[in-house]
Design an enzyme around this catalytic site. Structure first.
Site, mmCIF file in Angstrom:
data_model
loop_
_atom_site.group_PDB
_atom_site.id
_atom_site.type_symbol
_atom_site.label_atom_id
_atom_site.label_comp_id
_atom_site.label_asym_id
_atom_site.label_seq_id
_atom_site.Cartn_x
_atom_site.Cartn_y
_atom_site.Cartn_z
ATOM 1 N N GLY A 11 -12.340 -22.520 99.639
ATOM 2 C CA GLY A 11 -12.752 -23.583 98.806
ATOM 3 C C GLY A 11 -11.688 -24.392 97.944
ATOM 4 O O GLY A 11 -11.536 -25.711 98.200
ATOM 5 N N THR A 12 -10.437 -23.603 97.780
ATOM 6 C CA THR A 12 -9.328 -24.194 97.102
ATOM 7 C C THR A 12 -8.576 -25.361 97.996
ATOM 8 O O THR A 12 -8.286 -26.287 97.679
ATOM 9 C CB THR A 12 -8.507 -23.062 96.699
ATOM 10 N N ASN A 14 -19.311 -23.682 88.342
ATOM 11 C CA ASN A 14 -19.257 -22.311 88.573
ATOM 12 C C ASN A 14 -19.541 -21.402 87.463
ATOM 13 O O ASN A 14 -19.809 -20.227 87.395
ATOM 14 C CB ASN A 14 -17.886 -21.865 89.345
ATOM 15 N N GLN A 46 -20.064 -23.730 94.900
ATOM 16 C CA GLN A 46 -21.316 -22.735 94.198
ATOM 17 C C GLN A 46 -22.785 -23.263 94.650
ATOM 18 O O GLN A 46 -23.595 -22.386 94.827
ATOM 19 C CB GLN A 46 -21.168 -22.895 92.838
ATOM 20 N N SER A 55 -17.171 -22.709 100.618
ATOM 21 C CA SER A 55 -16.344 -21.470 100.999
ATOM 22 C C SER A 55 -17.313 -20.423 101.267
ATOM 23 O O SER A 55 -18.416 -20.130 100.830
ATOM 24 C CB SER A 55 -15.975 -20.940 99.609
ATOM 25 N N HIS A 60 -16.779 -17.003 101.235
ATOM 26 C CA HIS A 60 -17.194 -15.700 100.156
ATOM 27 C C HIS A 60 -18.172 -15.708 99.164
ATOM 28 O O HIS A 60 -18.608 -14.920 98.456
ATOM 29 C CB HIS A 60 -15.897 -15.024 99.744
ATOM 30 N N THR A 78 -2.765 -21.300 113.593
ATOM 31 C CA THR A 78 -3.917 -20.716 114.223
ATOM 32 C C THR A 78 -5.267 -20.231 113.629
ATOM 33 O O THR A 78 -5.139 -19.860 112.462
ATOM 34 C CB THR A 78 -3.103 -19.176 114.642
ATOM 35 N N CYS A 130 -11.177 -16.556 88.232
ATOM 36 C CA CYS A 130 -9.953 -16.763 88.446
ATOM 37 C C CYS A 130 -9.176 -16.901 86.995
ATOM 38 O O CYS A 130 -7.944 -16.715 86.845
ATOM 39 C CB CYS A 130 -9.582 -18.130 89.382
HETATM 40 N N1 PLP Z 1 -14.876 -24.436 93.680
HETATM 41 C C1 PLP Z 1 -15.578 -23.839 93.136
HETATM 42 C C2 PLP Z 1 -16.717 -24.464 92.167
HETATM 43 C C3 PLP Z 1 -15.601 -22.567 93.048
HETATM 44 O O1 PLP Z 1 -16.493 -21.629 92.427
HETATM 45 C C4 PLP Z 1 -14.442 -21.735 93.585
HETATM 46 C C5 PLP Z 1 -14.409 -20.337 93.514
HETATM 47 O O2 PLP Z 1 -14.633 -19.629 92.538
HETATM 48 C C6 PLP Z 1 -13.720 -22.522 94.323
HETATM 49 C C7 PLP Z 1 -13.817 -24.049 94.520
HETATM 50 C C8 PLP Z 1 -12.314 -21.745 95.329
HETATM 51 O O3 PLP Z 1 -12.975 -21.409 96.277
HETATM 52 P P1 PLP Z 1 -11.921 -20.196 97.093
HETATM 53 O O4 PLP Z 1 -12.126 -19.104 96.269
HETATM 54 O O5 PLP Z 1 -12.455 -20.244 98.578
HETATM 55 O O6 PLP Z 1 -10.483 -20.730 97.082
#
Ligand code: PLP
Length: 388
Positions: free
Chosen positions: A71-72, A150, A178, A198, A200, A236, A324
């Protein structure tokens, strides 16, 4: 001691069918999807199946999916790629409660010669739509807002926001990391031009995600390398992760309504049970317009960290705001933006449920959480709670 995992907004367990789908790609199918030989083409085929599975989750076309490392990266690619495509437009609009993936990038851009409008939310976590509309001007390259927060789970009215951006010809990026798998999603109904996902968070593997690049979106590449993912994400392919993401997306897309009804019942029972058993506990954010799996509870005068450690010792996993961001005693930027009193913000604990949460776990959590919190409250008179 059995773990009661109530931190699913931080990450989820890989579901068994997802693991099974990934397994052959760990050892047997190791070809590079960019290779022309049969081993490579087998991997390529698997990546393309996953692309369709992910696209189906949000009503997109397979070719709209750009696989990323999560996601990041999807958020960064959306924002930096759009800014690169509109070099004469140096203004970005985001909400004040975006995930750090967007928030920290926006802060950096603000230091680097861009104008950034951080649009305020109220104490319930709702976006100030008038301020949002007023912030858009001729220099605006992109608006980026999340669908579901989140920390609080509060939902932003994306279709309404999309009407505002579309009427001004400004592209809209939606961080749906989310929301995916927790509510029905359709990129067209949302009106998003770009959308982040994302794996996970939906019982898939970590380190893989996607940016969905809709029909009208203009994006320039920000990385240099090979031609993978339409040049937008060279490197890759993470075949194992992508295959897992596809399987997780397929699973996440089925039975969403039944899941959200069931998980909302469990969440409400947990939430009300805690409020009934603990003095000076309150729910942060709007209780109606939010994700069905999330409750964010403030235990006034206590430190969230102390609660989390004590809960962990009893087998309950929860989180204080963004995972995080934990480890620092500063209230998160989300809580600050909501204008919460520090005495409340410091004791904010998030419980997030999943498809795997059982009624028995909620029963047990309802025994443990009030006991732990009430004991800490007894140990910590109000003056010791937050240090002020
Ligand atoms: N965006 C939101 C709303 C999230 O909750 C998160 C992860 O906590 C992310 C982005 C980042 O995703 P990733 O952990 O896959 O980098």
């Amino acid at each position: 001691m059995k773990t009661i995992y109530l931190d699913n907004n931080a990450s989820t367990r890989i579901a068994e069918p997802v693991f099974k789908a990934m397994e052959p790609f760990i050892r047997e199918h190791y070809g590079n999807p960019s290779s022309l030989h049969r081993a490579g083409q087998a991997a390529r085929h698997a990546v393309e199946i996953a692309r369709t599975q992910v696209a189906d989750l949000i009503g997109a076309r397979p070719r709209d999916i750009v696989f990323t490392s999560g996601g990041t990266e999807a958020d960064n690619l959306a924002i930096l790629g759009t800014l690169a495509a509109y070099p004469n437009k140096r203004h970005l609009v985001i909400s004040a409660v975006e995930h750090v993936a967007v928030h920290a990038l926006a802060e950096r851009l603000a230091r680097e010669n861009y104008r950034v409008s951080f649009i305020a939310v109220d104490t319930q976590g709702h976006l100030d739509l008038d301020a949002f509309e007023a912030a858009i001007d001729d220099e605006t390259a992109l608006a980026s807002v999340m669908l579901a927060n989140n920390e609080t789970g509060v939902l932003f009215p994306i279709p309404e926001i999309a009407r505002l951006t579309a009427s001004r010809g400004v592209p809209l990026h939606v961080d749906a990391v989310q929301a995916a798998g927790k509510m029905e999603l359709d990129i067209h109904a949302l009106g998003a031009d770009l959308l982040s996902l994302s794996a996970h968070k939906i019982h898939g593997p970590k380190g893989v995600g996607a940016l969905v690049v809709g029909r009208g979106a203009r994006l320039r590449n920000i990385f240099s390398g090979g031609h993978q993912e339409r040049d937008l994400r060279p490197g890759t392919h993470n075949v194992i992760g992508i295959v897992g993401f596809g399987a997780a997306a397929e699973r996440a897309g089925s039975g969403i309504e039944a899941f959200s009804t069931r998980v909302a019942d469990q969440r409400n029972r947990l939430e009300q049970g805690i409020l009934d058993r603990v003095d000076r506990a309150s729910v942060i954010g709007d209780r109606d317009r939010r994700l069905a799996n999330t409750t964010y509870i403030a235990f006034e005068t206590l430190e969230a960290e102390a609660i989390l450690i004590a809960l962990s010792e009893r087998g309950v996993c929860a989180s204080s705001g963004s995972a995080c961001g934990s480890g620092s005693l500063e209230p998160s930027h989300v809580l600050k933006a909501m204008g919460l009193d520090e005495r409340i913000a410091h004791g904010a604990v998030r419980f997030s449920l999943s498809r795997e949460t059982t009624d028995a776990e909620i029963d047990r959590a309802l025994e443990i959480i009030p006991e732990v919190v009430n004991k800490l409250a007894g140990l910590c008179p109000a003056t010791m709670g937050t240090g002020n």
